[in-house]
Design a protein around this motif. Structure first.
Motif, PDB file in Angstrom:
ATOM      1  N   ALA A 103       0.702  -0.863  -0.229  1.00  8.33           N
ATOM      2  CA  ALA A 103       0.222   0.248   0.002  1.00  8.33           C
ATOM      3  C   ALA A 103       0.596   0.982   0.352  1.00  8.33           C
ATOM      4  CB  ALA A 103      -0.342  -0.153   1.080  1.00  8.33           C
ATOM      5  N   LEU A 107       1.738   2.486  -3.281  1.00  5.22           N
ATOM      6  CA  LEU A 107       0.975   2.833  -4.307  1.00  5.22           C
ATOM      7  C   LEU A 107       0.696   3.606  -5.426  1.00  5.22           C
ATOM      8  CD1 LEU A 107      -2.363   1.991  -5.031  1.00  5.22           C
ATOM      9  CD2 LEU A 107      -2.794   4.742  -3.824  1.00  5.22           C
ATOM     10  N   TRP A 114       2.026   8.366   0.585  1.00  2.77           N
ATOM     11  CA  TRP A 114       1.102   9.453   0.163  1.00  2.77           C
ATOM     12  C   TRP A 114       0.775  11.005   0.320  1.00  2.77           C
ATOM     13  CZ3 TRP A 114      -4.169   6.321   0.983  1.00  2.77           C
ATOM     14  CH2 TRP A 114      -3.709   4.093   0.432  1.00  2.77           C
ATOM     15  N   LEU A 124      -6.857   0.642  -5.500  1.00  2.00           N
ATOM     16  CA  LEU A 124      -5.933   0.408  -4.417  1.00  2.00           C
ATOM     17  C   LEU A 124      -6.725  -0.857  -4.313  1.00  2.00           C
ATOM     18  CD1 LEU A 124      -4.638   0.592  -1.694  1.00  2.00           C
ATOM     19  CD2 LEU A 124      -6.671   0.742  -0.391  1.00  2.00           C
ATOM     20  N   TRP A 131      -4.021  -2.477  -7.230  1.00  2.35           N
ATOM     21  CA  TRP A 131      -2.790  -2.399  -6.501  1.00  2.35           C
ATOM     22  C   TRP A 131      -2.132  -3.422  -5.869  1.00  2.35           C
ATOM     23  CZ3 TRP A 131       1.535  -0.794  -8.794  1.00  2.35           C
ATOM     24  CH2 TRP A 131       2.918  -1.104  -7.882  1.00  2.35           C
TER      25      TRP A 131
END
Length: 280
Positions: free
Chosen positions: A176, A179, A230, A253, A256
């Motif tokens: 994550a 991303l 992020w 998300l 990914w």
């Protein structure tokens, strides 16, 4: 005093021996069986029959493949308005959170008929690395309000906001945190002087089984912060135009998080909205 005579198995030995399979045709493999004898007279006709059966399937796949229209553009070395390469600017370790914008023209030699999809592709990005693949918390992504003790998200499980405050990351893990966040704007330049903004859809790009089963939003986002890379964007702010496409339900998300098996891969990113985009 033990029962029985020396050399004879006692009750315990008889009990252990009772674990062997029963004397039945099924468990002792005495059922009638037939084993074909392969000869040239039987194998060759079977091969020819199977080959003939697959010829129509091959023709259908070939025709379908030839009808697919594709255009590729590699913008790795694209240049911004100041003449600087975005790749060089973003390679710097201090470039986290910064953006670089470049513009390029795409000329299609023929009309694209039907639904148009846009993919992004990466090379030498090893999403199949063992530690990278494990760096996630499926319980968290499912929306469970629990703190998994056996999560493999470290070192992206918590983040220090200051010397005294440390919060849990949502979503946690290296997958994550990395991303894909490139964004695109397409403008159609027709024969006239007016340009048309091409509308793109953010939904309909993820597997329905992933979105409906594997991912779900928690009851509250309190106590969570965003991943380090992020740029201060929270997980519930990924799609400002659609509340239903936010949080762990965000399809960018979800796409990914389904890691690729090879280091060179493509992932579905957008769908052209033909209902709101009119080309003249």
């Amino acid at each position: 005093m033990a029962n029985g005579t020396p050399g004879t198995p006692g009750p315990e030995a008889e009990k252990a021996a009772s674990r062997r399979p029963k004397d039945t045709k099924l468990k002792q493999q005495r059922l009638p069986a037939w084993q074909p004898i392969l000869t040239a007279g039987t194998v060759l006709p079977a091969f020819f029959a199977i080959g003939l059966a697959f010829i129509p399937l091959g023709v259908v796949l070939l025709v379908t493949s030839n009808d697919i229209q594709e255009y590729r553009y590699d913008y790795t070395q694209c240049v911004n308005s100041n003449g600087e390469k975005c790749a060089d600017l973003l390679t710097n370790l201090t470039a986290t959170g910064q953006t670089c914008t470049c513009t390029f023209n795409i000329e299609l030699k023929e009309d694209f008929v039907g639904t148009v999809y846009m993919y992004y592709g990466l090379t030498n990005f090893y999403q199949n690395h063992r530690r990278y693949v494990r760096s996630r918390d499926d319980s968290q992504l499912h929306g469970y309000d629990v703190d998994s003790l056996y999560s493999d998200c470290e070192p992206f499980k918590t983040k220090k906001l200051n010397t005294s405050v440390e919060m849990k990351i949502a979503p946690c893990g290296a997958i994550a945190n990395s991303l894909f966040n490139d964004s695109y704007t397409f403008v159609y330049k027709g024969d006239g002087s007016q340009n048309v903004n091409v509308s793109m859809l953010r939904t309909g790009i993820a597997w329905a089984s992933d979105k409906d089963v594997k991912f779900g939003n928690p009851s509250s986002w309190a106590g969570f912060t965003n991943p380090p890379n992020w740029n201060n964007k929270m997980v519930y702010q990924l799609d400002p135009d659609d509340e239903n496409n936010n949080g762990y339900k965000n399809e960018d998300l979800i796409v990914w998080m389904r890691t690729a098996a090879l280091p060179t891969f493509r992932k579905l990113h957008r769908r052209i909205n033909h209902q709101q985009t009119e080309f003249t």
